[in-house]
Design an enzyme around this catalytic site. Sequence first.
Site, PDB file in Angstrom:
ATOM      1  N   ASP A 102       0.911  -1.243  -0.050  1.00 18.72           N
ATOM      2  CA  ASP A 102       0.057   0.211  -0.138  1.00 18.72           C
ATOM      3  C   ASP A 102       0.888   1.086   0.018  1.00 18.72           C
ATOM      4  O   ASP A 102       1.556   1.608   0.976  1.00 18.72           O
ATOM      5  CB  ASP A 102      -0.850  -0.030   1.202  1.00 18.72           C
ATOM      6  CG  ASP A 102      -2.038   1.038   1.120  1.00 18.72           C
ATOM      7  OD1 ASP A 102      -2.400   1.783   0.249  1.00 18.72           O
ATOM      8  OD2 ASP A 102      -2.884   0.855   2.262  1.00 18.72           O
ATOM      9  N   ASP A 103       0.719   1.969  -1.209  1.00 14.81           N
ATOM     10  CA  ASP A 103       1.550   3.260  -1.101  1.00 14.81           C
ATOM     11  C   ASP A 103       2.982   2.880  -1.261  1.00 14.81           C
ATOM     12  O   ASP A 103       4.034   3.791  -0.978  1.00 14.81           O
ATOM     13  CB  ASP A 103       1.523   4.017   0.005  1.00 14.81           C
ATOM     14  CG  ASP A 103       0.017   4.802  -0.069  1.00 14.81           C
ATOM     15  OD1 ASP A 103      -0.563   4.602  -0.751  1.00 14.81           O
ATOM     16  OD2 ASP A 103      -0.332   5.603   0.865  1.00 14.81           O
ATOM     17  N   CYS A 138      -5.478   4.699  -3.846  1.00 17.28           N
ATOM     18  CA  CYS A 138      -5.597   3.581  -3.318  1.00 17.28           C
ATOM     19  C   CYS A 138      -7.080   2.659  -4.124  1.00 17.28           C
ATOM     20  O   CYS A 138      -6.723   1.784  -5.000  1.00 17.28           O
ATOM     21  CB  CYS A 138      -5.933   3.411  -1.993  1.00 17.28           C
ATOM     22  SG  CYS A 138      -4.575   4.107  -0.866  1.00 17.28           S
ATOM     23  N   ASP A 373      -0.269  -0.686  -5.032  1.00 19.66           N
ATOM     24  CA  ASP A 373      -1.257  -0.118  -5.784  1.00 19.66           C
ATOM     25  C   ASP A 373      -1.169   1.346  -6.255  1.00 19.66           C
ATOM     26  O   ASP A 373      -1.839   1.775  -7.108  1.00 19.66           O
ATOM     27  CB  ASP A 373      -2.496  -0.012  -4.683  1.00 19.66           C
ATOM     28  CG  ASP A 373      -2.185   0.973  -3.448  1.00 19.66           C
ATOM     29  OD1 ASP A 373      -0.923   1.370  -2.897  1.00 19.66           O
ATOM     30  OD2 ASP A 373      -2.935   0.940  -2.674  1.00 19.66           O
ATOM     31  N   ASN A 374      -0.028   2.164  -5.636  1.00 20.95           N
ATOM     32  CA  ASN A 374       0.586   3.329  -6.235  1.00 20.95           C
ATOM     33  C   ASN A 374       1.696   3.868  -5.644  1.00 20.95           C
ATOM     34  O   ASN A 374       2.366   3.028  -4.831  1.00 20.95           O
ATOM     35  CB  ASN A 374      -0.786   4.437  -5.946  1.00 20.95           C
ATOM     36  CG  ASN A 374      -1.222   4.489  -4.555  1.00 20.95           C
ATOM     37  OD1 ASN A 374      -2.172   4.079  -4.199  1.00 20.95           O
ATOM     38  ND2 ASN A 374      -0.361   5.142  -3.530  1.00 20.95           N
TER      39      ASN A 374
END
Length: 599
Positions: A102-103, A138, A373-374
Amino acid sequence: MGEGTRGASVRSCLSPFPFHTQHPFSPEPLRAQRRGAQPPNMRSARVCLRSVALLRLSVMCVTLLSNSAAEENLDRNLDKNLDKNLDRSLYRRPNIVLILTDDLDSSMGGMIPLNKTRKLIGEAGITFTNTFVASPLCCPSRASILTGKYPHNHHVINNTLEGNCSSQAWQKSQEPDTFPALLQKYGYYQTFFAGKYLNEYGNKQAGGVEHVPPGWDYWFALERNSKYYNYTLSVNGKAQRHGQNYSEDYLTDVLANVSIDFLQYKSNYRPFFMMVSTPAPHSPWTAAPQYEGQFSNLKAPRDPNFNIHGKDKHWLIRQAKTPMSNSSVEFLDNAYRRRWRTLLSVDDLVEKVVKKLEVRGELENTYVIFTSDNGYHTGQFSLPLDKRQLYEFDIRVPLLVRGPNIKPNQTSSLLVANIDLGPTVVDMAGYDVNKTQMDGMSFLPIMTGKANSSTWRSDFLVEYEGEGHNVSDPACPILGPGVSECFPDCVCEDAYNNTYACVRTVSPAANLQYCEFDDNEVFVEVYNLTADPFQLTNIAKTIDQEVLEKMNHRLMMLQSCSGQSCRTPGVYDSRFKFDPRLMFGSLSPHISRLRQTLK
C-alpha cells in the site's frame, strides 16, 4: 516433524483462530455455507512448541494424527465429486500468489529495504522497470487491479462511498466479474484473501463486514483503511477485533500467519490463488517493535525535483511553498524512515510465504507476484507527502514475478500497468483473456520470452478525478473552497480541478508523458522522460504541434476505450494510424480551446 511444520506450529500460537472453533480452512467453507450445508471439519489443532501451550495442545496433536488419514480421504472425495467432469489437467494448473503493498513507490527507493523480496522474487524471476498504475490513489487503483479495467470503466473515482469505493453499485456491477471470481468459477481455484481490500470495505452503508465479495473461498479482510493495531477483520463475514498487543495484533504479522495457515491446511487437490494485501508502507507508518530503531539517519532522497518550485506546472503544484519550512522537511524525512521500517515486516512476510511454499514442495509450480497500488512522494516539487499527482513518483510502482517457465535474473523495460494484473493471472490459470471484459493485457508472454517491443503495447492511460471541500480548509483559508489534503503551512495536495488524464508512452522511439487537466485553463503538461527523467521542464508549448495533436487524439481514444479497443497501437507504434478528421465534430470546442492554450 519437519522444519517447516515446526515453524508453522510456533506461528499458530499467535494465530487469530481459537483452537476450540472449527478451523477456517476446512474445505469449501463459504461455498458450503452458501449451499446451506455444514462445512466439513478440518484439522482441529496444530502442534505448538511453546512450553506454556504443550499441555493444552497435547490432546490436539493426537487428534491431528488420528484424523489426518480420514481428512485426506475427505478432501480427495470432495474434490473428485466436484471435478468428475473436468479435465485432469486442472490438477497441474499453477498456483498463484499476489502480494500487494500500500503506497510503495519505486522511484523514491521504496524497494531498497526489501532485500529478501528482491532476492526471493526478483532475482529468482523477472523485475519490470516500467510498471505504472491507471490512477495514483488506493481505491481506484485496487479496483483496476481486481477488474483489469481503467477507472472510466469500473467507475471508482476516489476513496469514498460516493466515489464508488466498495459501494453497493460496485458490489452489483463490478465484483461479480473480478478476476478472483473468474478463477473460482471457471478455473476451479481455491481463493484466499487477507488484508486491505478497498478503503470503504466494511462500511455499514454497503453491507458491513458481513459482506464477502463473490470469488473468495477464504476471506480475512481489513475493515476500511490501513492500520497496524486496533482494527477489525472480516473473517469469512464475521467481525474479529484486534487490539494493540504486538504478538497477537500487529497486522502485517497477522496476515503472514493466516497466509501460512492457509498454505498448511488448504486442499492439496486443487490449485489455489492467494492475495495478501499489506497495510505497509501506508500511514500511520507503525513499525514492529524490533524495527523501530532502524534507519535512524535516513533522509528522503534529495533528487533534482526535491524541494523546488514547479513553475511551469498546474496551479496546484505552483501553490506549494518553496523552499519548504524546516519543520516540513523534518516531518517528511521522519515519515520516509518510518515507511521503510514498516517494510521490514513485509519483507519477513514474503520470506515466510516463499519458504512455506518451498517446504511444501509447491514453489516450483507457483507464480509469486509482488507489487503496489500506487507510488508516493516526499518533498518533490515542494509537496510534502501524498500521492494523487501525475508524475513518475506517484504513478510508477514495483513489479517482481517468479514462477514456472520464468528464467531467473531477468529485467524487462516493456510497459506494464496494473490493469494487466487481472488478465495475467487468468492467463496463468489457463483462461482466455479475450472472453473477459478487461481492458488490460496479459504480460505472461513477456515473462516467458514470447513477446517483445514489436508486439507489445507502447502506451497506456492514467486517470484521476480530484477531490476538494465545499468550504475553505482551516489549514489554508487563503486558497478558498475546492481544495483538500492541506498541510499546516498552507500547501494542499489535492483540489477539485486536479482532475487530469494522461497518455504515458514507453517505446524504443519515445519515453513521453502527455497530460490534460479538466479545468478552465485546459492546462497541458508534456514531459520527455529520456531527456528529463525528473520532469523538471514542461515542454507543452515547445513540442511539435503535430505530436500534440496526435497525443490529444490518442488520449481521447483511450478515455473512451473498453476491452480490446484499449489495446490498440499507440502514437509511437508503427501500426498507429492517425486521421485528423476524427479530432473534430463534437470534440472540436475542446480541440480549439487546447490549441489556444498552447499558443
